[in-house]
Design a protein around this motif. Sequence first.
Motif, mmCIF file in Angstrom:
data_model
loop_
_atom_site.group_PDB
_atom_site.id
_atom_site.type_symbol
_atom_site.label_atom_id
_atom_site.label_comp_id
_atom_site.label_asym_id
_atom_site.label_seq_id
_atom_site.Cartn_x
_atom_site.Cartn_y
_atom_site.Cartn_z
ATOM 1 N N GLU A 1 0.842 -1.201 0.000
ATOM 2 C CA GLU A 1 0.000 0.000 0.000
ATOM 3 C C GLU A 1 0.875 1.247 0.000
ATOM 4 O O GLU A 1 2.045 1.198 0.402
ATOM 5 C CB GLU A 1 -0.889 0.005 1.244
ATOM 6 N N ASN A 2 0.271 2.352 -0.409
ATOM 7 C CA ASN A 2 0.952 3.645 -0.379
ATOM 8 C C ASN A 2 2.355 3.551 -0.980
ATOM 9 O O ASN A 2 3.350 3.955 -0.362
ATOM 10 C CB ASN A 2 1.029 4.165 1.064
ATOM 11 N N LEU A 3 2.417 3.020 -2.168
ATOM 12 C CA LEU A 3 3.707 2.788 -2.804
ATOM 13 C C LEU A 3 4.413 4.097 -3.135
ATOM 14 O O LEU A 3 3.772 5.112 -3.449
ATOM 15 C CB LEU A 3 3.531 1.943 -4.067
ATOM 16 N N LYS A 4 5.743 4.043 -3.052
ATOM 17 C CA LYS A 4 6.580 5.203 -3.288
ATOM 18 C C LYS A 4 7.539 4.905 -4.443
ATOM 19 O O LYS A 4 7.848 3.732 -4.692
ATOM 20 C CB LYS A 4 7.385 5.522 -2.028
ATOM 21 N N PRO A 5 8.035 5.926 -5.116
ATOM 22 C CA PRO A 5 8.981 5.677 -6.214
ATOM 23 C C PRO A 5 10.177 4.838 -5.778
ATOM 24 O O PRO A 5 10.685 4.021 -6.568
ATOM 25 C CB PRO A 5 9.404 7.083 -6.635
ATOM 26 N N GLU A 6 10.609 4.978 -4.529
ATOM 27 C CA GLU A 6 11.753 4.197 -4.048
ATOM 28 C C GLU A 6 11.416 2.726 -3.835
ATOM 29 O O GLU A 6 12.298 1.921 -3.544
ATOM 30 C CB GLU A 6 12.326 4.796 -2.756
ATOM 31 N N ASP A 7 10.154 2.356 -3.980
ATOM 32 C CA ASP A 7 9.776 0.936 -3.929
ATOM 33 C C ASP A 7 9.986 0.253 -5.280
ATOM 34 O O ASP A 7 9.808 -0.970 -5.391
ATOM 35 C CB ASP A 7 8.315 0.789 -3.514
ATOM 36 N N ALA B 1 19.221 -13.133 2.942
ATOM 37 C CA ALA B 1 18.995 -13.865 1.700
ATOM 38 C C ALA B 1 19.707 -15.215 1.689
ATOM 39 O O ALA B 1 19.239 -16.173 1.067
ATOM 40 C CB ALA B 1 19.455 -13.020 0.506
ATOM 41 N N SER B 2 20.816 -15.312 2.398
ATOM 42 C CA SER B 2 21.585 -16.561 2.414
ATOM 43 C C SER B 2 20.864 -17.690 3.136
ATOM 44 O O SER B 2 21.257 -18.852 3.017
ATOM 45 C CB SER B 2 22.953 -16.321 3.059
ATOM 46 N N SER B 3 19.798 -17.382 3.850
ATOM 47 C CA SER B 3 19.029 -18.408 4.572
ATOM 48 C C SER B 3 18.009 -19.108 3.681
ATOM 49 O O SER B 3 17.388 -20.077 4.092
ATOM 50 C CB SER B 3 18.295 -17.777 5.753
ATOM 51 N N TYR B 4 17.839 -18.602 2.471
ATOM 52 C CA TYR B 4 16.814 -19.122 1.568
ATOM 53 C C TYR B 4 17.463 -19.920 0.447
ATOM 54 O O TYR B 4 18.349 -19.430 -0.247
ATOM 55 C CB TYR B 4 15.978 -17.960 1.014
ATOM 56 N N SER B 5 16.990 -21.148 0.258
ATOM 57 C CA SER B 5 17.615 -22.062 -0.699
ATOM 58 C C SER B 5 16.983 -22.007 -2.078
ATOM 59 O O SER B 5 17.628 -22.344 -3.070
ATOM 60 C CB SER B 5 17.536 -23.497 -0.169
ATOM 61 N N TYR B 6 15.728 -21.638 -2.139
ATOM 62 C CA TYR B 6 14.994 -21.673 -3.404
ATOM 63 C C TYR B 6 14.457 -20.283 -3.714
ATOM 64 O O TYR B 6 13.913 -19.601 -2.834
ATOM 65 C CB TYR B 6 13.835 -22.674 -3.326
ATOM 66 N N TRP B 7 14.592 -19.894 -4.980
ATOM 67 C CA TRP B 7 14.215 -18.545 -5.409
ATOM 68 C C TRP B 7 13.367 -18.599 -6.677
ATOM 69 O O TRP B 7 13.588 -19.437 -7.559
ATOM 70 C CB TRP B 7 15.468 -17.713 -5.690
ATOM 71 N N GLY B 8 12.416 -17.665 -6.748
ATOM 72 C CA GLY B 8 11.651 -17.486 -7.964
ATOM 73 C C GLY B 8 12.350 -16.514 -8.891
ATOM 74 O O GLY B 8 13.389 -15.946 -8.563
ATOM 75 N N GLU B 9 11.751 -16.271 -10.047
ATOM 76 C CA GLU B 9 12.351 -15.444 -11.083
ATOM 77 C C GLU B 9 12.252 -13.950 -10.814
ATOM 78 O O GLU B 9 13.057 -13.191 -11.298
ATOM 79 C CB GLU B 9 11.702 -15.744 -12.439
ATOM 80 N N GLY B 10 11.272 -13.524 -10.055
ATOM 81 C CA GLY B 10 11.131 -12.100 -9.792
ATOM 82 C C GLY B 10 10.054 -11.461 -10.638
ATOM 83 O O GLY B 10 9.785 -11.894 -11.764
ATOM 84 N N THR B 11 9.464 -10.411 -10.102
ATOM 85 C CA THR B 11 8.447 -9.652 -10.817
ATOM 86 C C THR B 11 8.741 -8.163 -10.616
ATOM 87 O O THR B 11 9.073 -7.733 -9.511
ATOM 88 C CB THR B 11 7.037 -10.040 -10.333
ATOM 89 N N LEU B 12 8.643 -7.395 -11.682
ATOM 90 C CA LEU B 12 9.045 -5.995 -11.654
ATOM 91 C C LEU B 12 7.903 -5.096 -11.176
ATOM 92 O O LEU B 12 6.787 -5.164 -11.699
ATOM 93 C CB LEU B 12 9.502 -5.553 -13.040
ATOM 94 N N VAL B 13 8.216 -4.267 -10.204
ATOM 95 C CA VAL B 13 7.290 -3.245 -9.712
ATOM 96 C C VAL B 13 7.887 -1.875 -10.033
ATOM 97 O O VAL B 13 9.024 -1.597 -9.651
ATOM 98 C CB VAL B 13 7.056 -3.385 -8.194
ATOM 99 N N THR B 14 7.124 -1.056 -10.728
ATOM 100 C CA THR B 14 7.564 0.289 -11.069
ATOM 101 C C THR B 14 6.562 1.279 -10.503
ATOM 102 O O THR B 14 5.364 1.184 -10.794
ATOM 103 C CB THR B 14 7.687 0.479 -12.584
ATOM 104 N N VAL B 15 7.045 2.206 -9.692
ATOM 105 C CA VAL B 15 6.187 3.221 -9.090
ATOM 106 C C VAL B 15 6.574 4.576 -9.671
ATOM 107 O O VAL B 15 7.701 5.037 -9.500
ATOM 108 C CB VAL B 15 6.318 3.231 -7.561
ATOM 109 N N SER B 16 5.633 5.194 -10.351
ATOM 110 C CA SER B 16 5.908 6.481 -10.982
ATOM 111 C C SER B 16 5.471 7.619 -10.069
ATOM 112 O O SER B 16 4.489 7.500 -9.327
ATOM 113 C CB SER B 16 5.187 6.573 -12.316
#
Length: 120
Positions: free
Chosen positions: A83-89, A104-119
């Motif tokens: 909520e209340n997204l900011k450009p720095e998000d 991050a080193s505690s996590y063994s499995y990762w997804g590909e990622g999804t891009l969030v752009t806040v204008s």
Amino acid sequence: VQLQASGGGTVQAGGSLRLACALSGSISSWDATGWFRQAPGKGREFVATISGPGSGAWYRDSMRGRFRISRDKAKNTVYLQMENLKPEDTAVYYCAQGRYSDSASSYSYWGEGTLVTVSS
């Protein structure tokens, strides 16, 4: 274990998005699912994580109150309501499976990622 993140997009400052992380494969009910993000030119940083049973949640201080993580066990899906997204998000958001931690080193499995752009 496979993870598929979705729900990213472009939103104006002050807007909202809900990201989803669909888990499949040999999922341990005790493993945590975390969200991390990486902005252009910056390192990967912790956003939030939720315990396997879903009873515990941990947020980066700057996101507490704006972001909420939840787990739907029936759907094997973890959500990140923003909520209340900011450009720095603006960043690529990744979900990961592993030990309940803000590292991050505690996590063994990762997804590909999804891009969030806040204008602005």
